[in-house]
Design a protein around this motif. Structure first.
Motif, PDB file in Angstrom:
ATOM      1  N   VAL A  71       0.319   5.760 -13.899  1.00 43.26           N
ATOM      2  CA  VAL A  71      -0.268   5.316 -15.165  1.00 43.26           C
ATOM      3  C   VAL A  71      -1.444   4.367 -14.908  1.00 43.26           C
ATOM      4  N   PHE A  72      -1.203   3.399 -14.035  1.00 40.56           N
ATOM      5  CA  PHE A  72      -2.256   2.410 -13.751  1.00 40.56           C
ATOM      6  C   PHE A  72      -2.879   2.685 -12.385  1.00 40.56           C
ATOM      7  N   SER A  73      -4.184   2.698 -12.354  1.00 39.78           N
ATOM      8  CA  SER A  73      -4.846   2.915 -11.065  1.00 39.78           C
ATOM      9  C   SER A  73      -5.051   1.598 -10.341  1.00 39.78           C
ATOM     10  N   GLN A  74      -4.981   0.508 -11.071  1.00 41.01           N
ATOM     11  CA  GLN A  74      -5.157  -0.797 -10.440  1.00 41.01           C
ATOM     12  C   GLN A  74      -4.363  -1.838 -11.218  1.00 41.01           C
ATOM     13  N   VAL A  75      -3.602  -2.645 -10.486  1.00 37.37           N
ATOM     14  CA  VAL A  75      -2.825  -3.712 -11.115  1.00 37.37           C
ATOM     15  C   VAL A  75      -3.084  -4.990 -10.310  1.00 37.37           C
ATOM     16  N   ASP A  76      -3.681  -5.979 -10.941  1.00 39.20           N
ATOM     17  CA  ASP A  76      -3.960  -7.232 -10.238  1.00 39.20           C
ATOM     18  C   ASP A  76      -3.174  -8.368 -10.861  1.00 39.20           C
ATOM     19  N   ALA A  77      -2.456  -9.087 -10.007  1.00 38.96           N
ATOM     20  CA  ALA A  77      -1.801 -10.306 -10.482  1.00 38.96           C
ATOM     21  C   ALA A  77      -2.767 -11.445 -10.224  1.00 38.96           C
TER      22      ALA A  77
ATOM     23  N   PRO B 215      -3.430 -17.760 -13.844  1.00 38.49           N
ATOM     24  CA  PRO B 215      -2.131 -18.363 -13.514  1.00 38.49           C
ATOM     25  C   PRO B 215      -0.935 -17.401 -13.576  1.00 38.49           C
ATOM     26  N   GLY B 216      -1.158 -16.132 -13.920  1.00 42.28           N
ATOM     27  CA  GLY B 216      -0.009 -15.231 -13.953  1.00 42.28           C
ATOM     28  C   GLY B 216      -0.240 -14.000 -14.813  1.00 42.28           C
ATOM     29  N   PHE B 217      -1.512 -13.661 -14.983  1.00 42.25           N
ATOM     30  CA  PHE B 217      -1.810 -12.468 -15.786  1.00 42.25           C
ATOM     31  C   PHE B 217      -1.714 -11.213 -14.940  1.00 42.25           C
ATOM     32  N   LEU B 218      -1.408 -10.127 -15.605  1.00 42.11           N
ATOM     33  CA  LEU B 218      -1.496  -8.821 -14.953  1.00 42.11           C
ATOM     34  C   LEU B 218      -2.692  -8.096 -15.558  1.00 42.11           C
ATOM     35  N   ASN B 219      -3.718  -7.903 -14.732  1.00 48.29           N
ATOM     36  CA  ASN B 219      -4.907  -7.190 -15.198  1.00 48.29           C
ATOM     37  C   ASN B 219      -4.795  -5.730 -14.783  1.00 48.29           C
ATOM     38  N   LEU B 220      -5.038  -4.858 -15.761  1.00 48.18           N
ATOM     39  CA  LEU B 220      -4.710  -3.447 -15.530  1.00 48.18           C
ATOM     40  C   LEU B 220      -5.894  -2.520 -15.720  1.00 48.18           C
ATOM     41  N   LYS B 221      -5.939  -1.514 -14.875  1.00 51.37           N
ATOM     42  CA  LYS B 221      -6.878  -0.404 -15.072  1.00 51.37           C
ATOM     43  C   LYS B 221      -6.069   0.869 -15.141  1.00 51.37           C
ATOM     44  N   LEU B 222      -6.538   1.766 -15.979  1.00 49.67           N
ATOM     45  CA  LEU B 222      -5.784   2.970 -16.259  1.00 49.67           C
ATOM     46  C   LEU B 222      -6.198   4.104 -15.329  1.00 49.67           C
ATOM     47  N   SER B 223      -5.231   4.954 -15.021  1.00 48.91           N
ATOM     48  CA  SER B 223      -5.578   6.144 -14.248  1.00 48.91           C
ATOM     49  C   SER B 223      -6.312   7.123 -15.157  1.00 48.91           C
TER      50      SER B 223
END
Ligand code: ARG
Length: 588
Positions: free
Chosen positions: A71-77, A80-88
């Motif tokens: 689902v996600f091509s990129q997941v960055d933590a 201070p604790g966010f999950l930044n997401l890129k979609l596939s």
């Protein structure tokens, strides 16, 4: 079809669980920092307290579980604790594909739709529609269309003001001007004429004159009250005259509402429940709900938790006459009998808030409605001029709706002719169509309860958050598709391809939000959500259009994929403007 953000949240929730945390923390939202990511999840921040752990550590653990996510091509933590997401891109493609295959682009339909009556328009017979009537008609129509689209059965009722003192005033006014009309001959026993003896323009002159006179002349007012009384009590000539007034007025109202694409299923009015009133009054008395207070019949509706004074709901005046409340309550009774709706929605000016509070409380207390029938009142704000005061004509008079529509059409015509090669006739036709979008969108893009400034120049602009901008975008897509067909291409059976650049991906991400948006617009009776969505969608499309070669694309598969994306974008935009109540031309 499931909502896109729910699907993303499910995937994220699984990762939270796999890492040993509560799956409910995995709520994914559209990113509020599109420069950093496409979607985000703040669950680790929320979980920190619960798990006594630094949010960034939780985020890191969750991100690891998503390393091979489809689902996600990129997941960055990130701190201070966010999950930044890129979609596939592949995953997004599948969602867009599903949208093209499902009815209504994946908007789920209820197993059993609700039956909803919408009471809107609220025109008063023999009085011209003015700018204040615009909102009730336009918002009500859109709520009707949105809820139908969402799978409900919706009945629109104009609920005419056709029974009160204004009718007596019109009758008096006509009597003065045309005393020889047969309706005023008390000894007359023959048939009354089929044809009306006056035009709508005459009628519209009669009411304001009579109304002004009644304010200065108490005797005249008393006569008008007597005429109203005679009408309501069935004096033959007055009833026949009333029928003619109704005929002439309703034909004109239909024309005016029609020019805004507003259509009612029921042309009922206050007069329709006249016969029900005695029965309702008896019911309220017998049930012990109503009592006499200072000669009038009232129902107490105040509640202990009230912070403001809520006066009793008056059912009959001390002279026995019925009021606005009376007909509204009797109408509720009638609607329950005839339609048994799950919900009744009313649209009026927001100044009627106390009134509807009283009427709804009274209807509940007296059990005119079933406990499960929902009563909803939507109070809308005022249409203001640029000075922030209620919109007026140049010389300070009340702005007639017809004039407002005409002026908008004229301005639109001027703009359409500017720099376009179009015959006068064609420009007129296109301008008429586009002007409706300017008016409707100008109104509907505001949250109903807010006042807004009516600005013809802004509303008719092809740029910015306007109806013409949306139509312009649709027409742009249509013209690319037309060229594609001219070049021998077919728009049937094309296969979508994964997004190759960010603007194409953004367009797809915007498209997949459709079902969630439409569902909340229906549930919250909020047409402005549809406007906000199509404005974003049109922007996403135009951005994509400027960055992408479409017709000159050499890779045939890619080109076909782009055309398929255009077809879907056009279809979604058109479905949206249809529920807003307007349509797009082929050319503009
Ligand atoms: N005719 C009314 C008016 O001009 C509006 C009617 C609104 N609907 C209702 N059921 N009360 O204020």
């Amino acid at each position: 079809m499931k909502k896109f953000l729910d699907l993303l949240s499910e995937e994220m929730g699984k990762a939270f669980e796999a890492a040993g945390y509560d799956g409910a923390l995995g709520r994914v939202t559209v990113s509020n920092r599109p420069d950093l990511c496409e979607y985000q999840c703040n669950g680790a921040m929320a979980g920190a307290k619960q798990y006594h752990k630094a949010p960034v550590m939780i985020a890191g653990e969750v991100a690891q579980k998503l390393a091979d996510s489809s689902v996600f091509s990129q997941v960055d933590a990130v701190a201070p604790g966010f999950l930044n997401l890129k979609l596939s891109e592949e995953y997004l493609l599948k969602a867009v594909e599903r949208m093209t295959k499902e009815p209504k682009f994946g908007l789920e339909q209820p197993e059993k739709g609700k039956k909803i009556i919408i009471d809107y328009g609220g025109a008063n017979v023999a009085k011209p529609l003015h700018v204040g009537h615009l909102r009730s008609a336009v918002i009500g129509e859109s709520i009707k269309r949105i809820n139908r689209y969402a799978g409900h059965e919706v009945i629109g009722d104009v609920h005419l003001g056709d029974w009160g003192l204004q009718m007596g005033l019109v009758i008096m006014g006509l009597k003065e001007r045309m005393p020889d009309l047969v309706y005023f001959d008390e000894g007359y026993e023959g048939e009354y004429p089929e044809e009306a003896s006056f035009t709508i323009s005459e009628l519209e002159e009669v009411y304001p004159a009579a109304s002004a006179k009644s304010k200065e002349d108490p005797a005249y007012k008393a006569q008008a009250m007597e005429a109203t009384f005679k009408l309501q009590n069935g004096v033959r000539g007055y009833r026949a005259l009333w029928k003619q007034i109704m005929k002439v007025s309703v034909a004109d109202l239909k024309k005016n509402y029609g020019s805004l694409n507003v259509e009612f299923d029921l042309w009922k009015g206050e007069s329709d429940v006249h016969e029900l009133i005695p029965e309702m009054v008896a019911y309220m008395k017998d049930g012990g709900y109503a009592h006499i207070s200072e000669g009038a019949l009232v129902v107490d509706v105040k509640e202990e938790t009230d912070t403001k004074e809520v006066p009793p709901c008056m059912i009959l005046k001390s002279d026995g006459a019925s009021l606005y409340n009376t007909t509204d309550l009797a109408t509720i009774m009638e609607r329950m009998r005839l339609y048994h709706p799950d919900m009744m929605v009313y649209l009026t000016d927001k100044r009627q808030d106390l009134y509807f509070d009283q009427v709804f409380r009274c209807a509940r207390k007296t059990k005119l409605v079933d406990p499960e029938t929902e009563l909803k009142w939507i109070g809308f704000g005022t249409v203001n001029g640029k000075d922030g005061k209620p919109f007026k004509t140049r010389d300070g008079g009340v702005m007639r709706l017809e004039t407002l529509i005409r002026e908008t059409k004229d301005e639109m015509y001027r703009k359409i002719r500017e720099g376009r090669e179009m015959s006068e006739e064609e420009a007129r036709q296109v301008a008429d169509l586009v002007a409706v979008s300017a008016l409707l969108y100008g109104d509907l893009s505001n949250q109903a309860s807010k006042d807004y400034i009516f600005d013809v120049d802004r509303f008719t602009s092809f740029e910015g958050d306007t109806g013409p901008y949306i139509l312009y975008t649709i027409v742009r897509i249509k013209s690319i598709l037309a060229k594609y067909r001219e070049q021998g291409g077919s728009t049937e059976g094309l296969v979508l391809q994964p997004a190759e650049n960010q603007s194409e991906k953004s367009l797809m991400m915007q498209l997949v939000q459709f079902n969630a948006m439409m569902q909340s617009a229906a549930e919250e009776t909020a047409p402005h959500k549809v406007c906000a969505y199509i404005y974003d969608l049109a922007n996403a499309f135009n951005h994509f259009y400027h960055e992408t070669k479409i017709l000159s694309e050499e890779d045939v598969r890619k080109k076909e994929g782009l055309i398929a994306l255009l077809v879907l974008t056009r279809d979604v935009l058109e479905a949206c403007i249809d529920v807003l109540g307007f349509a797009a031309p082929e050319k503009m």
